[in-house]
Design a protein around this motif. Structure first.
Motif, short mmCIF file in Angstrom:
data_model
loop_
_atom_site.label_atom_id
_atom_site.label_comp_id
_atom_site.label_asym_id
_atom_site.label_seq_id
_atom_site.Cartn_x
_atom_site.Cartn_y
_atom_site.Cartn_z
N SER A 64 -5.81 32.63 -21.77
CA SER A 64 -5.24 31.83 -20.69
C SER A 64 -4.23 30.86 -21.27
O SER A 64 -4.21 30.64 -22.48
CB SER A 64 -6.33 31.10 -19.89
N VAL A 65 -3.39 30.28 -20.42
CA VAL A 65 -2.37 29.37 -20.93
C VAL A 65 -2.82 27.92 -20.76
O VAL A 65 -3.48 27.56 -19.79
CB VAL A 65 -0.99 29.56 -20.25
N ASN A 66 -2.43 27.10 -21.72
CA ASN A 66 -2.72 25.67 -21.73
C ASN A 66 -1.43 24.92 -22.06
O ASN A 66 -0.54 25.48 -22.72
CB ASN A 66 -3.76 25.36 -22.81
N GLU A 159 -12.66 35.88 -16.05
CA GLU A 159 -13.16 34.55 -15.69
C GLU A 159 -13.46 33.72 -16.94
O GLU A 159 -13.14 32.53 -17.01
CB GLU A 159 -14.44 34.69 -14.85
N ALA A 160 -14.05 34.38 -17.93
CA ALA A 160 -14.48 33.64 -19.13
C ALA A 160 -13.29 33.05 -19.88
O ALA A 160 -13.39 31.97 -20.47
CB ALA A 160 -15.28 34.57 -20.04
N ALA A 161 -12.14 33.75 -19.85
CA ALA A 161 -10.99 33.28 -20.62
C ALA A 161 -10.42 31.98 -20.08
O ALA A 161 -9.62 31.32 -20.73
CB ALA A 161 -9.91 34.35 -20.64
N SER A 162 -10.82 31.59 -18.87
CA SER A 162 -10.24 30.38 -18.27
C SER A 162 -10.91 29.10 -18.75
O SER A 162 -10.40 28.01 -18.50
CB SER A 162 -10.37 30.47 -16.74
N VAL A 374 -4.73 32.77 -16.03
CA VAL A 374 -5.33 33.67 -17.02
C VAL A 374 -4.36 34.81 -17.33
O VAL A 374 -3.63 35.26 -16.45
CB VAL A 374 -6.66 34.24 -16.48
N ILE A 375 -4.35 35.24 -18.59
CA ILE A 375 -3.57 36.42 -18.99
C ILE A 375 -4.53 37.57 -19.24
O ILE A 375 -5.43 37.46 -20.08
CB ILE A 375 -2.78 36.14 -20.30
#
Ligand code: NDP
Length: 378
Positions: A64-66, A159-162, A374-375
């Motif tokens: 995901s991006v931050n 979902e988990a990657a977020s 999320v990517i």
């Protein structure tokens, strides 16, 4: 030496044969710092290898991006991060390129270093990779075991990657800097400024899961989201000055600031003095000072700035802190338990394919995030 080392590593870890033949993987990289056009999709990035016995290779399913990704793309923090990558200054300038960005990962363990006992190939994991390491907008990433945790069973990879990076940042600020815990939270009044973004939505949920009273500061169109996440009180900062709206509320035990700027002026006025109350901000000049002044002078400037703020607040009975993301598999284990217990959920604004990483950066840069983008890598 490098190609043969990589080839050996590829054989050992049983990476699928097409990959092993080429020993390269697709990834989004940058070869220099700049605006969004420096992002380049490269199908020939060398596969990462295990350098230390406590490392694992993870096949990335989602990332995901931050804001740190956007900032790193622009060169923010490069002096400090290069210092962590190469403390003895052995490498030539620019040796960090091609740099893979992306901090969050959910995926499966492909290979384990010799000392890895807790994980095995095939385990479904999540992690946040520290910014001095190669990132997760790639097919594979290497992580130390102390950064990795088993993915909560109730979440998909997407979902988990977020959650990992924002959760661990909220954890670092609220637990490490403010001393909050499951036992200490009940009855505590927590004010979260910038509550609608990645860190804010994570912080609200952690505090509510532990029984704190949460006041969320956001703009009007995020009020419903804040309610859904369990916020007890919501302040729309766009209708009147935050300072004026806070005057009608009781004082707080903790203020978490995700915005910076003038937020710290609120600490002396709206925290309970002489009670251990703490103001913590995530927006600090630490990396900026090092970028501008070099490590030695930057650290000196940072030390003086922080010390003066700490002392100024201390004399009025308030703790003043800076919060920094800290990678931690064990903290993610605890977050995972809360997720599987239904107390924390992913807040996902958008899911984009791997080909849309530049679009995801643009979106984040435009501001007004509502949770995470999320990517989807595979
Ligand atoms: P996001 O971009 O996901 O969220 C920022 C949120 O703040 C948006 O929802 C935005 O919505 C809201 N916002 C903007 N202005 C205000 C305001 N004046 N009052 C209240 N809300 C506002 O960022 P993150 O949550 O991921 O990160 C927050 C900050 O923390 C960033 O500056 C980031 O760089 C920093 N950070 C620092 C870390 C560290 O280690 N020190 C680690 C992680 C993050 P809207 O504009 O619509 O109101």
């Amino acid at each position: 030496r490098r190609p043969s080392l990589i080839a050996d590593a590829g054989k050992e870890r049983g990476i699928h044969s097409s990959c092993r033949r080429s020993m390269v993987m697709p990834a989004w990289v940058i070869d220099k710092y700049g605006s969004n056009d420096v992002l380049r999709f490269n199908e020939n990035v060398l596969l990462p290898i295990i350098h230390y016995p406590n490392e694992v290779i993870i096949k990335v399913h989602a990332a995901s991006v931050n804001p740190i990704d956007v900032n790193m793309r622009s060169g923010y923090g490069s002096k400090s991060l290069n210092m962590s990558r190469d403390p003895l200054h052995i490498k030539t300038s620019g040796s960090e390129f091609p740099l893979v960005l992306g901090r969050d990962v959910s995926g499966t363990v492909m290979e384990c270093g010799l000392n890895v006992k807790y994980f095995k190939p095939g385990d479904q994991v999540w992690a946040a990779i520290p910014p001095w390491k190669q990132g997760t907008f790639a097919e594979f990433v290497v992580a130390s075991v102390n950064e990795v945790s088993l993915k909560p069973k109730s979440l998909s990879y997407t979902e988990a990657a977020s959650l990992p990076y924002v959760m661990l940042t909220a954890w670092a600020a609220l637990v490490n800097s403010c001393g909050l815990s499951k036992e200490k939270c009940p009855g505590k009044r927590v004010l979260i400024i910038g509550a609608s973004g990645g860190v804010g939505t994570a912080a609200i949920q952690l505090m509510k899961a532990w029984g704190a009273h949460v006041t969320a500061v956001c703009s009007g169109n995020a009020v419903t989201l804040m309610k859904d996440l369990g916020a007890d009180d919501i302040i729309d900062y766009t209708v009147a000055r935050l300072k004026d709206q806070l005057k009608t509320r009781d004082l707080f035990d903790v203020i978490l600031d995700n915005i910076g700027g003038t937020s710290e002026e609120l600490a002396l006025q709206f925290l309970k003095p002489w009670s251990g109350a703490t103001f913590v901000t995530l927006v600090t000049p630490f990396l900026y000072n090092n970028d501008q002044l070099g490590i030695a002078d930057g650290m000196m400037r940072t030390g003086v700035t922080l010390a003066s703020k700490v002392i100024k607040h201390y004399y009025k009975g308030i703790h003043y802190r800076w919060g920094f993301f800290a990678p931690s598999g064990p903290s993610l284990d605890e977050v995972g338990e809360l997720v599987d217990a239904g107390k924390i959920r992913p807040v996902i604004e958008d899911v984009l394919p791997m080909s849309d990483v530049p679009k995801a950066f643009q979106k984040l840069e435009a501001g007004h995030a509502r949770g995470k983008t999320v990517i989807q890598v595979v």
